[in-house]
Design an enzyme around this catalytic site. Structure first.
Site, PDB file in Angstrom:
ATOM      1  N   LYS A  90      39.514  47.976  55.945  1.00 22.49           N
ATOM      2  CA  LYS A  90      40.781  48.293  56.627  1.00 22.49           C
ATOM      3  C   LYS A  90      41.928  48.398  55.617  1.00 22.49           C
ATOM      4  O   LYS A  90      42.684  49.370  55.619  1.00 22.49           O
ATOM      5  CB  LYS A  90      41.126  47.220  57.683  1.00 22.49           C
ATOM      6  CG  LYS A  90      40.054  47.044  58.756  1.00 22.49           C
ATOM      7  CD  LYS A  90      40.446  45.989  59.781  1.00 22.49           C
ATOM      8  CE  LYS A  90      40.565  44.583  59.242  1.00 22.49           C
ATOM      9  NZ  LYS A  90      39.318  43.987  58.721  1.00 22.49           N
ATOM     10  N   ARG A 112      43.710  41.101  67.094  1.00 20.42           N
ATOM     11  CA  ARG A 112      42.365  40.618  66.829  1.00 20.42           C
ATOM     12  C   ARG A 112      41.851  39.704  67.924  1.00 20.42           C
ATOM     13  O   ARG A 112      40.790  39.110  67.769  1.00 20.42           O
ATOM     14  CB  ARG A 112      42.441  39.762  65.646  1.00 20.42           C
ATOM     15  CG  ARG A 112      42.039  39.833  64.394  1.00 20.42           C
ATOM     16  CD  ARG A 112      42.466  38.706  63.562  1.00 20.42           C
ATOM     17  NE  ARG A 112      41.581  38.521  62.465  1.00 20.42           N
ATOM     18  CZ  ARG A 112      41.728  39.124  61.298  1.00 20.42           C
ATOM     19  NH1 ARG A 112      42.606  40.018  61.084  1.00 20.42           N
ATOM     20  NH2 ARG A 112      40.916  38.830  60.341  1.00 20.42           N
ATOM     21  N   ARG A 157      35.358  41.403  45.907  1.00 19.33           N
ATOM     22  CA  ARG A 157      36.738  41.839  46.105  1.00 19.33           C
ATOM     23  C   ARG A 157      37.697  41.148  45.141  1.00 19.33           C
ATOM     24  O   ARG A 157      37.596  39.950  44.901  1.00 19.33           O
ATOM     25  CB  ARG A 157      37.185  41.546  47.538  1.00 19.33           C
ATOM     26  CG  ARG A 157      38.700  41.738  47.709  1.00 19.33           C
ATOM     27  CD  ARG A 157      39.135  41.884  49.122  1.00 19.33           C
ATOM     28  NE  ARG A 157      38.689  40.800  49.968  1.00 19.33           N
ATOM     29  CZ  ARG A 157      38.795  40.848  51.291  1.00 19.33           C
ATOM     30  NH1 ARG A 157      39.289  41.923  51.878  1.00 19.33           N
ATOM     31  NH2 ARG A 157      38.378  39.835  52.004  1.00 19.33           N
ATOM     32  N   ARG A 215      40.472  36.090  46.728  1.00 20.81           N
ATOM     33  CA  ARG A 215      41.002  35.371  47.886  1.00 20.81           C
ATOM     34  C   ARG A 215      40.213  34.092  48.143  1.00 20.81           C
ATOM     35  O   ARG A 215      38.990  34.082  48.029  1.00 20.81           O
ATOM     36  CB  ARG A 215      40.953  36.281  49.132  1.00 20.81           C
ATOM     37  CG  ARG A 215      42.202  37.124  49.264  1.00 20.81           C
ATOM     38  CD  ARG A 215      42.113  38.182  50.332  1.00 20.81           C
ATOM     39  NE  ARG A 215      41.596  37.728  51.618  1.00 20.81           N
ATOM     40  CZ  ARG A 215      41.502  38.527  52.678  1.00 20.81           C
ATOM     41  NH1 ARG A 215      41.917  39.793  52.596  1.00 20.81           N
ATOM     42  NH2 ARG A 215      41.021  38.077  53.817  1.00 20.81           N
TER      43      ARG A 215
HETATM   44  P1  AP5 Z   1      39.115  45.584  52.298  1.00 22.04           P
HETATM   45  O1  AP5 Z   1      39.749  46.927  52.394  1.00 22.04           O
HETATM   46  O2  AP5 Z   1      39.878  44.495  51.621  1.00 22.04           O
HETATM   47  O3  AP5 Z   1      38.607  45.114  53.751  1.00 22.04           O
HETATM   48  P2  AP5 Z   1      39.399  44.607  55.006  1.00 22.04           P
HETATM   49  O4  AP5 Z   1      38.781  45.260  56.203  1.00 22.04           O
HETATM   50  O5  AP5 Z   1      40.871  44.764  54.820  1.00 22.04           O
HETATM   51  O6  AP5 Z   1      38.928  43.086  54.978  1.00 22.04           O
HETATM   52  P3  AP5 Z   1      39.725  41.733  55.112  1.00 22.04           P
HETATM   53  O7  AP5 Z   1      38.803  40.663  54.598  1.00 22.04           O
HETATM   54  O8  AP5 Z   1      41.083  41.821  54.520  1.00 22.04           O
HETATM   55  O9  AP5 Z   1      39.812  41.624  56.644  1.00 22.04           O
HETATM   56  P4  AP5 Z   1      40.087  40.414  57.472  1.00 22.04           P
HETATM   57  O10 AP5 Z   1      40.328  41.088  58.751  1.00 22.04           O
HETATM   58  O11 AP5 Z   1      39.071  39.342  57.492  1.00 22.04           O
HETATM   59  O12 AP5 Z   1      41.287  39.662  56.692  1.00 22.04           O
HETATM   60  P5  AP5 Z   1      42.809  39.543  57.027  1.00 22.04           P
HETATM   61  O13 AP5 Z   1      43.545  39.577  55.757  1.00 22.04           O
HETATM   62  O14 AP5 Z   1      43.191  40.478  58.115  1.00 22.04           O
HETATM   63  O15 AP5 Z   1      37.685  45.780  51.600  1.00 22.04           O
HETATM   64  C1  AP5 Z   1      36.836  44.676  51.333  1.00 22.04           C
HETATM   65  C2  AP5 Z   1      36.153  44.873  49.962  1.00 22.04           C
HETATM   66  O16 AP5 Z   1      35.266  45.999  50.038  1.00 22.04           O
HETATM   67  C3  AP5 Z   1      37.136  45.196  48.818  1.00 22.04           C
HETATM   68  O17 AP5 Z   1      36.680  44.603  47.644  1.00 22.04           O
HETATM   69  C4  AP5 Z   1      37.068  46.723  48.710  1.00 22.04           C
HETATM   70  O18 AP5 Z   1      37.387  47.183  47.398  1.00 22.04           O
HETATM   71  C5  AP5 Z   1      35.621  47.009  49.083  1.00 22.04           C
HETATM   72  N1  AP5 Z   1      35.445  48.303  49.727  1.00 22.04           N
HETATM   73  C6  AP5 Z   1      36.320  48.950  50.549  1.00 22.04           C
HETATM   74  N2  AP5 Z   1      35.807  50.136  50.963  1.00 22.04           N
HETATM   75  C7  AP5 Z   1      34.561  50.203  50.399  1.00 22.04           C
HETATM   76  C8  AP5 Z   1      33.522  51.184  50.443  1.00 22.04           C
HETATM   77  N3  AP5 Z   1      33.644  52.307  51.152  1.00 22.04           N
HETATM   78  N4  AP5 Z   1      32.372  50.932  49.764  1.00 22.04           N
HETATM   79  C9  AP5 Z   1      32.215  49.776  49.045  1.00 22.04           C
HETATM   80  N5  AP5 Z   1      33.178  48.829  48.946  1.00 22.04           N
HETATM   81  C10 AP5 Z   1      34.326  49.038  49.617  1.00 22.04           C
HETATM   82  O19 AP5 Z   1      42.863  38.057  57.645  1.00 22.04           O
HETATM   83  C11 AP5 Z   1      42.660  36.900  56.878  1.00 22.04           C
HETATM   84  C12 AP5 Z   1      42.859  35.678  57.748  1.00 22.04           C
HETATM   85  O20 AP5 Z   1      44.213  35.621  58.223  1.00 22.04           O
HETATM   86  C13 AP5 Z   1      42.006  35.599  59.017  1.00 22.04           C
HETATM   87  O21 AP5 Z   1      40.730  35.052  58.762  1.00 22.04           O
HETATM   88  C14 AP5 Z   1      42.877  34.722  59.922  1.00 22.04           C
HETATM   89  O22 AP5 Z   1      42.744  33.363  59.605  1.00 22.04           O
HETATM   90  C15 AP5 Z   1      44.285  35.174  59.575  1.00 22.04           C
HETATM   91  N6  AP5 Z   1      44.751  36.297  60.425  1.00 22.04           N
HETATM   92  C16 AP5 Z   1      45.086  37.550  59.997  1.00 22.04           C
HETATM   93  N7  AP5 Z   1      45.452  38.329  61.028  1.00 22.04           N
HETATM   94  C17 AP5 Z   1      45.351  37.563  62.142  1.00 22.04           C
HETATM   95  C18 AP5 Z   1      45.565  37.813  63.522  1.00 22.04           C
HETATM   96  N8  AP5 Z   1      45.946  39.025  63.964  1.00 22.04           N
HETATM   97  N9  AP5 Z   1      45.342  36.798  64.391  1.00 22.04           N
HETATM   98  C19 AP5 Z   1      44.947  35.578  63.966  1.00 22.04           C
HETATM   99  N10 AP5 Z   1      44.710  35.272  62.669  1.00 22.04           N
HETATM  100  C20 AP5 Z   1      44.915  36.258  61.760  1.00 22.04           C
HETATM  101 ZN    ZN Z   2      42.466  43.364  54.596  1.00 21.64          ZN
END
Ligand code: AP5
Ligand code: ZN
Length: 220
Positions: free
Chosen positions: A13, A88, A123, A156
């Site tokens: 994402k 989410r 990552r 992270r």
């Molecule tokens: P990346 O683009 O970083 O993936 P992402 O989908 O953004 O993954 P996240 O881990 O950031 O998602 P998340 O939803 O768990 O975390 P968030 O920060 O929202 O890609 C991942 C890796 O793959 C990278 O290394 C990239 O280079 C690689 N990659 C990308 N595309 C690729 C491809 N095509 N092929 C190969 N490799 C590839 O949330 C973190 C925490 O915050 C949550 O756990 C929660 O505690 C809290 N939180 C955040 N939002 C909320 C909410 N709305 N409600 C409640 N808690 C929340």
């Molecule tokens: Zn992300």
């Protein structure tokens, strides 16, 4: 363009958000990035959120909904926005619906869980900008530093394998129901609901960007 990027942790994402926001000239609203900024700044929200995030659980709906509403009130959101990692949970989605927040498209990036652990373990992130790299799949130009600023990249805290497993479980139970929520709403009320599109998230970063652009071109 008012867009939701939906997908499991590590689905790409954040990676795709960078391209799409540049293409459409809209801000990226990543609740994960906002929470990590609060952790770094040591605010009361950050201190409370850090424990929850490191455990792989979700921060409470009330806090997240408040953060997002405040962000949406800023003038740069008038031309559109991209939600990354939000909504989410069903209550978060309902809060947007009840507040009358208009959306054009929900784009789901579909990646099998098996591929996700490898993506997250490799990552590396640039915390100030939210730019994301992968040691093998999307390496920075120079080892260990951000392409644009030259600042160091970090891993992270929630990318440890056991936390990743927990985040995937939380996704399956609390976030995956949104797939049906938006897909059904889109069918039931095509005029008011956002369009719904699912793309295959396996392949190169560039392949997925072009799939996303194609899907968004005729989303609604
Ligand atoms: P990346 O683009 O970083 O993936 P992402 O989908 O953004 O993954 P996240 O881990 O950031 O998602 P998340 O939803 O768990 O975390 P968030 O920060 O929202 O890609 C991942 C890796 O793959 C990278 O290394 C990239 O280079 C690689 N990659 C990308 N595309 C690729 C491809 N095509 N092929 C190969 N490799 C590839 O949330 C973190 C925490 O915050 C949550 O756990 C929660 O505690 C809290 N939180 C955040 N939002 C909320 C909410 N709305 N409600 C409640 N808690 C929340
Ligand atoms: Zn992300």
């Amino acid at each position: 363009m008012r867009l939701i990027l939906l997908g499991a942790p590590g689905a790409g994402k954040g990676t795709q958000a960078a391209f799409l926001c540049q293409k459409y000239g809209i801000p990226q609203i990543s609740t994960g990035d906002m929470l990590r900024a609060a952790v770094k700044a040591g605010t009361p929200l950050g201190l409370a959120a850090k424990k929850v995030m490191d455990s792989g659980a979700l921060v409470s709906d009330d806090i997240i909904i408040g953060l997002v509403k405040e962000r949406l009130a800023q003038p740069d959101c008038a031309k559109g926005f991209l939600f990354d990692g939000f909504p989410r949970t069903i209550p978060q989605a309902d809060a947007m619906k009840n507040a009358g927040v208009q959306l054009d498209c929900v784009l789901e990036i579909d990646v099998p869980f098996a591929a996700i652990v490898e993506r997250m373990s490799g990552r590396r992130s640039h915390p100030a900008s939210g730019r994301t790299y992968h040691l093998k799949f999307n390496p920075p130009k120079a080892e260990g530093v951000d392409d644009v600023t030259g600042e160091p990249l970090i891993q992270r805290d929630d990318d440890k394998e056991e936390t990743v497993q927990k985040r995937l479980e939380v996704y399956a139970s609390q976030t995956r129901p949104l797939v049906e929520y938006y897909a059904n709403w889109s069918k039931a009320d095509p005029v008011n609901a956002p369009g719904y599109r699912r793309i295959d998230g396996m392949g190169s970063v560039e392949d997925i960007t072009s799939r996303a652009l194609q899907a968004l071109a005729d989303c609604k």
